[in-house]
Design a protein around this motif. Sequence first.
Motif, mmCIF file in Angstrom:
data_model
loop_
_atom_site.group_PDB
_atom_site.id
_atom_site.type_symbol
_atom_site.label_atom_id
_atom_site.label_comp_id
_atom_site.label_asym_id
_atom_site.label_seq_id
_atom_site.Cartn_x
_atom_site.Cartn_y
_atom_site.Cartn_z
ATOM 1 N N VAL C 114 34.342 46.793 29.474
ATOM 2 C CA VAL C 114 34.456 47.321 28.088
ATOM 3 C C VAL C 114 35.824 48.292 27.920
ATOM 4 N N ASN C 116 38.524 47.881 29.416
ATOM 5 C CA ASN C 116 39.742 47.076 29.521
ATOM 6 C C ASN C 116 40.027 46.598 27.958
ATOM 7 N N GLU C 117 38.879 46.748 27.086
ATOM 8 C CA GLU C 117 39.352 46.326 25.859
ATOM 9 C C GLU C 117 40.284 47.320 24.886
ATOM 10 N N THR C 118 40.819 46.740 23.743
ATOM 11 C CA THR C 118 41.533 47.769 23.060
ATOM 12 C C THR C 118 40.646 48.587 22.510
ATOM 13 N N GLY C 202 41.410 46.531 38.980
ATOM 14 C CA GLY C 202 41.348 44.775 39.291
ATOM 15 C C GLY C 202 41.298 43.835 37.937
ATOM 16 N N SER C 205 44.760 43.875 36.611
ATOM 17 C CA SER C 205 45.843 43.081 37.205
ATOM 18 C C SER C 205 45.755 41.610 36.991
ATOM 19 N N LYS C 208 47.266 38.195 31.748
ATOM 20 C CA LYS C 208 47.050 38.031 30.306
ATOM 21 C C LYS C 208 46.951 36.596 30.020
ATOM 22 N N LYS C 215 41.858 30.413 26.202
ATOM 23 C CA LYS C 215 41.419 30.390 24.848
ATOM 24 C C LYS C 215 42.104 29.239 24.257
ATOM 25 N N VAL C 216 43.328 28.859 24.619
ATOM 26 C CA VAL C 216 43.928 27.641 23.983
ATOM 27 C C VAL C 216 43.078 26.408 24.392
ATOM 28 N N ASP C 217 42.449 26.331 25.524
ATOM 29 C CA ASP C 217 41.648 25.459 26.216
ATOM 30 C C ASP C 217 40.341 25.355 25.606
ATOM 31 N N PRO C 221 34.033 33.371 25.588
ATOM 32 C CA PRO C 221 34.121 34.315 26.546
ATOM 33 C C PRO C 221 33.125 34.109 27.771
ATOM 34 N N ARG C 224 35.092 32.211 30.280
ATOM 35 C CA ARG C 224 36.608 32.909 30.749
ATOM 36 C C ARG C 224 35.790 34.199 31.868
#
Lengths: 431, 331, 314
Positions: C114, C116-118, C202, C205, C208, C215-217, C221, C224
């Motif tokens: 959570v 790590n989200e913007t 972690g 690191s 991105k 996502k392209v593939d 979520p 991922r």
Amino acid sequence: MVEVVLDDVRKTFNDGQVVAVDDIDLDIAEGELIVLVGPSGCGKSTTLRCIAGLETPDGGTITFGGHDVTDLPPKDREISMVFQNYALYPSMTVYENMAFGLKMRDADSQRVDEQVRWAAGIMEIGDLLDRYPNQLSGGQQQRVALGRSIVRDPAAFLLDEPLSNLDAKLRSVMRTEIQELQQELDVATVFVTHDQEEAMSMGDRIAVMNAGRIEQVASPEEIYHDPTSLFVADFIGSPAINFLEMTVEGGQLRGEGLEIDLPSGVNEALSKELPGEEVVLGIRPEDLSLTDPGGGLTDLDVQVVEPMGDTKIVYVDFGDRRLNIVMPFDTTVEENETVGIDIAWPNVHFFSPEGPKVCTWGQTTAPSEPAGNRGTLADGSGREDSAAETDGGAASELAGSEASDDVTTDDETANDEPTDSGRAMDERGER
Amino acid sequence: MSHETDTDDLAANTAAGTGTGSAEANRAGLGTGSGRSWRFETARQGLSWETHYKPVLKYVALAILMIWMLFPVYYAFVNSLKTPEMIFTTSLGIPFLTFDPVAFSGRNAWRTMWSAFPFGRYLLATFVVSVGTAGLATVCAVFAAYSFARLEFPLKNSLFVLAVAGFAFPIVLLAIPIFVLLQRIGLLNTYMGMILAFTAFTLPYNIWLLRGFFEDLPENLEESARVDGCTQIGAFFRVILPLSRPAIVSVFIFAFLLAWHNYLMAFIMGSDALHTTLPVALLELRGTFFVRNFHYIMAGTFLTMAIPIVMYMYLQKYLVEGLGSSAGVKG
Amino acid sequence: MATIDRFDRGDRSLGDRILDEYGSLQGILFLLPSLLLLGFIVFYPMIFNGILLSFRQFTLDPSLVNPWVGLENYQYWLFGGGQALFLFSIKMTLLYELVVIPFDLMVALAAALVLNETLPARPLWRGLMLAGYAAPPVAAGLTFAVMEQAASYGVVYNFLNMFFSVPASGGITSNSPWAFWGVVFAKVWRDFGFMYVVFLAGVQSIPKELYEIAKVDGAGPVRRFRHITLPHLRTIIVTVVMIRTIFTIGKVEIPWAVTQGGPVNYTTFLGVAIFKQGFLNWSLGRAAALGMMFSLAIIPLIILWVRTETEDYD
């Protein structure tokens, strides 16, 4: 005069299991710029670090101006050094960085100030003196690192791959700048790089290192045109030299369906020096030339053509070897076209498969044309002239980059070491 | 990094209206015309999490985590402002910040706690021990860590492993022998004894952290300094120490907090009134007229928690780096 | 220009010469304060006193000799009066580890993902998430103990009582299955911060680009998380679980603050048992014997951990 002499210097790591530097002899005259070049792990940096005192050699001696400094710590050697990552002190300003070495030597503040401003002037970083290293660009950091190394009037100037973190354009600018700086300071300078092009363009002399040993020390021209071993021939020059494995039998060179008669001088040298019948021919790309099909030594298919602007590089497959041939830019040649190739025989080097060079065709007693080249002789001589022309062009280009102001140092070197580089050049010139 | 994600989300949001998603759309655009509309369809599906659920869910999750994390701190604080009588009338036990004029006119725990119990002395003792530990541990750790990171000496690796292993050894197992030892040499109930013991407990971790930091510094810095005229030791003092301030500060804080947090050794070694630290005092207070002293206990608890929390917040960046690297997280 | 004799340093200081000749002395000298402290406070007591004490009947009265009793202290735990507590304590300690560590892991991983989200003011939230880890265990335990009382102010009790019937006399902390959970709540609240920070580092690191490619593939979520995040964190998770297991096993503060090992001996984990035996019953010999047995069990764990930790270096 402070000249740096390495005598039998040896350095091992891991209790002698890894030999980094294997009995090296090298002397660097005052004012000379010598480049240590070689692949990574060849011991060039370790050699430099031994000179700096950052590593203590296991054997041998290092003398500065006749004084044995082998066991002196770096701080007492009066050298200065530039590192690959510059190693600027992050917690100090540019001014403090440059002043640090002088302060360590108890210079009074007025002299420190004078020297720092003088060096900053030379490196054109006068307006950066109050900045911190992390506020500088890569090029600026490089200038500060150089500036820091010259403030102290060093006895020897050591540079450990100082340009490899810069982009290509900045690198060529800094190359010239370092050369000018070195001439102005007139101190013994050791420059370490893995880039043969950098080595060729900068060094008064080049020491090519491999596996802890020096393979050859000579001027750039000699290194290029008269390599003493397979390794040197292979490492120096871009596009790379072509190697052909052949055998010597009954005065003839055989391989890939070719039989070429050897002149007696070459044959003599080969039969005396070679361990067996195998021999490796080293042919610079500019010593190969294209002919009409059937008009050369043999016919081959063109695989790839790379236009480089001023030249064209033509790749052909010869047996399982791919050969690169450098041709003038206006040569018209297409991929998949069948062409003949011809060789400028006097410039061909013969190497023992074990490494050392046996001889160069044109340097054996009587430079002579190949006789009894199957049916191709008539055209061969004519084409060879053109090959020699391209060759000459390349050579003069090299000499040009060295610039005429290197002449003095060249002479000095020649005094120290009456090599046959001069002779080789003369021969080339005559031809 | 945060920026990238930001623009990415933004792109995805705006793209949603026109039926394309940023990366997917680019790729789909390169495809042949016939398959295009089908590709856009899948692209929109793939993005629904990004565009619809995630932006809401992440705030919900953050709110839950924050309430859970901060509630006990809030609980201690609000209850410390109340009189015992008020506390016993809270509904469901969820305290709200209500202003009782009586509480603020003199019966407020924050005014009277210092005279009701020697909280001043507890606080002083805790500070003395924590600062002493942090200072001693930092000095020792800086030298030891540099030695492990850069200098050569026999048995280096074995000594390092031994030092680090010492940290993992539970303090409770050491408590008895240390108690006996300190009693024998007369260091029980002295600040010196407490500081020495806490320092020994925190040192291995501090050495480990600092060694990692020193090893990550380019060795060329010292080499450059040596070429410039320093000895190895001189290079350490003049070049390495000045730029290690963040690491040294975080080690200082870690050591400080270890001493501040410790109950077990403080209980064993500082049993007289002069050397009672806050955690020891809190558990002792609980045993005495719990109900009557409820607000004092809450005030003391909040005080004991708030000081390190403020320190953590202030030094968050350093500490996160320090802790993160301590578990072998590389790159 | 340089003078010739600039390298003749006949006047090198004594200090310089000593350092040159005894280079490794620097290393040892730098290490000395730490070595002395560790040796004096940790290793000497651990080895000599710890072992010797466990063979004695030890009291604190200096006028009494502390007679050697041989293996009696060990016998007490293994076959004698302490056997029941010993076995029960081992069982509860293992159970405690098995519950606390996964609980810690899940909360920490969720918090790291959570945060790590913007988010607006993210550094503030990241810092506040460490409030528990910053708080002293005793203060945390005490707060939870208060919240777990069956009283008007016992918020956790009141909340749990809505779903389960927790006995009103004694609340959570004094009734037998509940007390265990009462300790676990406090422990997780206070301790998950360490794992959270490590996971946050972690997660940060992870390149991105990996997520962008996924996502392209067209990976959702969940995929991922399963195919990028988790594999990337795997070694970190292993290390952290190892650290936390070792560091939780002997900790006394939180169980002691929440339940004081009760009801009766229900939450008397091994660390608490040693503490109670040594500093409440003052039978230090028996406590030391229990400690020695505990050490034997934990030393292999520590060796395993130190090995994984130091192998990147050596």
